[in-house]
Design an enzyme around this catalytic site. Structure first.
Site, short mmCIF file in Angstrom:
data_model
loop_
_atom_site.label_atom_id
_atom_site.label_comp_id
_atom_site.label_asym_id
_atom_site.label_seq_id
_atom_site.Cartn_x
_atom_site.Cartn_y
_atom_site.Cartn_z
N LYS A 1 -4.62 -8.69 -7.93
CA LYS A 1 -5.84 -8.91 -7.16
C LYS A 1 -6.93 -7.92 -7.59
O LYS A 1 -6.63 -6.76 -7.85
CB LYS A 1 -5.49 -8.65 -5.68
CG LYS A 1 -6.41 -9.26 -4.68
CD LYS A 1 -5.92 -8.97 -3.27
CE LYS A 1 -6.00 -7.51 -2.91
NZ LYS A 1 -5.92 -7.22 -1.49
N LYS B 1 0.82 -1.22 0.00
CA LYS B 1 0.00 0.00 0.00
C LYS B 1 0.85 1.26 0.00
O LYS B 1 0.43 2.30 -0.51
CB LYS B 1 -0.92 0.02 1.23
CG LYS B 1 -2.18 -0.79 1.02
CD LYS B 1 -3.24 -0.50 2.06
CE LYS B 1 -4.49 -1.32 1.78
NZ LYS B 1 -5.38 -1.42 2.91
N LYS C 1 -10.37 -2.51 -4.66
CA LYS C 1 -11.10 -1.24 -4.63
C LYS C 1 -10.26 -0.11 -5.20
O LYS C 1 -10.78 0.89 -5.66
CB LYS C 1 -11.42 -0.85 -3.19
CG LYS C 1 -12.35 -1.77 -2.48
CD LYS C 1 -12.40 -1.41 -0.99
CE LYS C 1 -13.28 -2.39 -0.25
NZ LYS C 1 -13.31 -2.21 1.18
P1 AMP Z 1 -10.97 -5.11 1.94
O1 AMP Z 1 -11.54 -4.80 0.62
O2 AMP Z 1 -9.47 -5.10 1.91
O3 AMP Z 1 -11.55 -4.35 3.08
O4 AMP Z 1 -11.34 -6.62 2.21
C1 AMP Z 1 -12.53 -7.07 2.80
C2 AMP Z 1 -12.61 -8.58 2.69
O5 AMP Z 1 -12.68 -8.98 1.32
C3 AMP Z 1 -11.40 -9.33 3.27
O6 AMP Z 1 -11.82 -10.51 3.89
C4 AMP Z 1 -10.57 -9.63 2.06
O7 AMP Z 1 -9.73 -10.75 2.24
C5 AMP Z 1 -11.63 -9.88 1.01
N1 AMP Z 1 -11.12 -9.55 -0.32
C6 AMP Z 1 -10.73 -8.34 -0.77
N2 AMP Z 1 -10.32 -8.41 -2.06
C7 AMP Z 1 -10.46 -9.71 -2.43
C8 AMP Z 1 -10.21 -10.43 -3.65
N3 AMP Z 1 -9.76 -9.81 -4.73
N4 AMP Z 1 -10.48 -11.76 -3.66
C9 AMP Z 1 -10.97 -12.39 -2.56
N5 AMP Z 1 -11.21 -11.78 -1.39
C10 AMP Z 1 -10.97 -10.45 -1.32
#
Ligand code: AMP
Ligand code: TRP
Length: 339
Positions: free
Chosen positions: A202, A118, A205
Site C-alpha cells: 500500500k 503496525k 505515510k
Molecule cells: P491514514 O493515512 O491511515 O490516516 O488514512 C486516511 C485515509 O486515507 C483513510 O480513509 C484511508 O483509508 C485512506 N488511505 C490511506 N492510504 C491509502 C491508500 N494507499 N490508498 C487508498 N486510500 C488510502
C-alpha cells in the site's frame, strides 16, 4: 430501512503529510459527498497520539493538524458546507470512546489486521491507545449518529467493528436503532493506491522511501520524477483487464490515472492499450501535476495564516459539539450515569 438521517463522517490522522492514496481513496470522495449530504470532516489528532510521532512531538502534532486542515480545504472541503474540526476540541469523542471500551470485546480488537501490521513482533511495546484505536474511531462516527463513512479500502475492517459496537450497544441497552450501523463508502479506482516502488504494498505515510509515494505537497518536478522512476515491467500496457494479472505495478498506475481523471478504468485501459510505459508515464505525470500542484499551492497560501486555520477549526468544533452533546447526554442516561 434505518430512520436515521443521512450524515457523513470521516477523518484522517495528522501524521506527516498526506499522499496520493489519502487523496484518491478518501479526500476526493469527501468533496463530492458535500453536495449530497451533511458532512463532518475531522482531523483526528487524538488518533495521531497513538503513534510516537503524535505522542512525543507536541509542536509537530500542532503543525500537522494545521497542515492536514489546509490539505482538506485545498482539496475542496468547504468549511461553509461541511463541519471541519479537530477531534480533541470535542470532548464527547473521548467520553463515548470510554463507554465503547467497555462495550467492545478484546476478541474483536485482536482480529484487527492494521494493529498487527503496525506492531509486527513488538506488540507489547505498542501503546494501549493504538490497540483500542478502532473503538475511538467508532465513537468518532457514532457520537454524531453518522450513517456514511467515506474511507479507503484499508479502513473496511475498522468500520465493521464500528457496526459491531453500535449493534451491541443497541442490544445491551435495549434501544433498537439508537445508533445507526454506519456504512462504508469505498468508491472509485483509487480505493487502494499502491506504492510506486512495489505494486503489492500500500502507498503509505510510513514507507521509508519517499519515491514510494506522491505527497500532496510535492512540486511538479518531484511528481514527474517519481512517476518516471516508478517501477514497471518491460511489456507494453495490456489490451484488457485480464492482461493485468501478475502486473501489480501496471495495474496500480492505470488505477491512479483513472482516479485522477475521473474516468472508468476500462476507458483508460482502452485508451492506452499496447502503449509503451514511457509514453503512458509521461501522460500520467502531466495529469498528476495538473491535478495536484494547485492543491499544494493553495495549502501554502492557507498555511501562511495559521490563525485563520485555528478559527475555522474552532468554529467547526462548536458546530460539531452542538450535534454531539445531546447524543452523549442520551447515552449517559441510557448507561445509568447520574448527571
Ligand atoms: P491514514 O493515512 O491511515 O490516516 O488514512 C486516511 C485515509 O486515507 C483513510 O480513509 C484511508 O483509508 C485512506 N488511505 C490511506 N492510504 C491509502 C491508500 N494507499 N490508498 C487508498 N486510500 C488510502
Ligand atoms: N482510522 C482512520 C485512518 O487511519 C482515521 C479515522 C479516525 C477515521 N476516526 C475515523 C476515519 C472515523 C473515518 C471515520 O485512516
Amino acid at each position: 430501512m434505518s430512520a436515521h438521517p443521512k450524515l457523513v463522517f470521516s477523518g484522517m490522522q495528522p501524521t506527516n503529510v498526506l499522499h496520493l492514496g489519502n487523496y484518491l481513496g478518501a479526500l476526493k470522495n469527501w468533496v463530492k459527498l458535500q453536495d449530497e449530504m451533511a458532512c463532518l470532516y475531522c482531523v483526528v489528532d487524538m488518533h495521531a497520539m497513538t503513534q510516537d510521532t503524535g505522542y512525543r512531538h507536541p509542536r509537530e502534532l500542532e503543525a500537522a493538524t494545521r497542515e492536514v486542515t489546509a490539505a482538506y480545504i485545498a482539496s475542496g472541503v468547504d468549511p461553509k458546507k461541511s463541519i471541519l474540526f479537530n477531534q480533541s476540541q470535542v470532548r464527547e469523542h473521548a467520553e463515548l470512546a470510554w463507554i465503547f471500551n467497555c462495550v467492545g470485546r478484546l476478541g474483536w480488537l485482536d482480529r484487527m489486521t492494521q494493529f498487527k501490521e503496525k506492531t509486527g513482533k513488538h506488540k507489547e511495546r505498542a501503546s494501549v491507545g493504538l490497540y483500542t484505536y478502532p473503538l475511538l474511531m467508532a465513537a468518532d462516527i457514532l457520537v454524531y449518529k453518522a450513517t456514511h463513512v467515506p474511507v479507503g479500502e484499508d479502513q473496511r475492517q475498522h468500520l465493521e467493528l464500528s457496526r459491531d459496537v453500535a449493534q451491541k450497544f443497541n442490544k445491551d441497552y435495549e434501544v433498537a436503532d439508537f445508533f445507526p450501523l454506519p456504512e462504508p463508502v469505498i468508491i472509485g479506482a483509487g480505493t487502494r493506491v499502491m506504492s510506486l516502488r512495489d505494486g503489492t504494498k500500500k502507498m503509505s505515510k510510513s514507507d521509508e522511501s519517499d519515491y514510494s509515494r506522491i505527497n500532496l505537497t510535492d512540486d511538479a518536478d518531484t511528481i514527474a520524477q517519481k512517476i518516471r522512476k516508478a517501477r514497471t515491467d518491460p511489456n507494453p500496457l495490456p489490451e484488457s483487464d485480464k492482461g493485468f494479472e501478475g502486473r501489480a505495478e501496471a495495474d496500480n498506475l492505470v488505477n491512479i490515472y483513472a482516479a485522477l481523471s475521473d474516468r472508468p478504468r476500462e476507458a483508460v485501459i482502452a485508451q492506452f492499450a499496447g502503449c509503451q510505459f514511457s509514453q503512458f508515464k509521461s501522460e500520467l505525470a502531466d495529469l498528476a501535476v495538473a491535478r495536484l500542484t494547485p492543491i499544494a499551492a493553495e495549502m501554502r497560501r492557507l498555511l501562511a495564516d495559521p490563525a485563520e486555520i485555528d478559527r475555522i477549526l474552532a468554529s467547526g468544533a462548536d458546530k460539531a459539539r452542538a450535534i454531539a452533546t445531546p447524543v452523549m447526554a442520551e447515552v449517559k442516561r441510557l448507561v445509568g450515569f447520574v448527571t
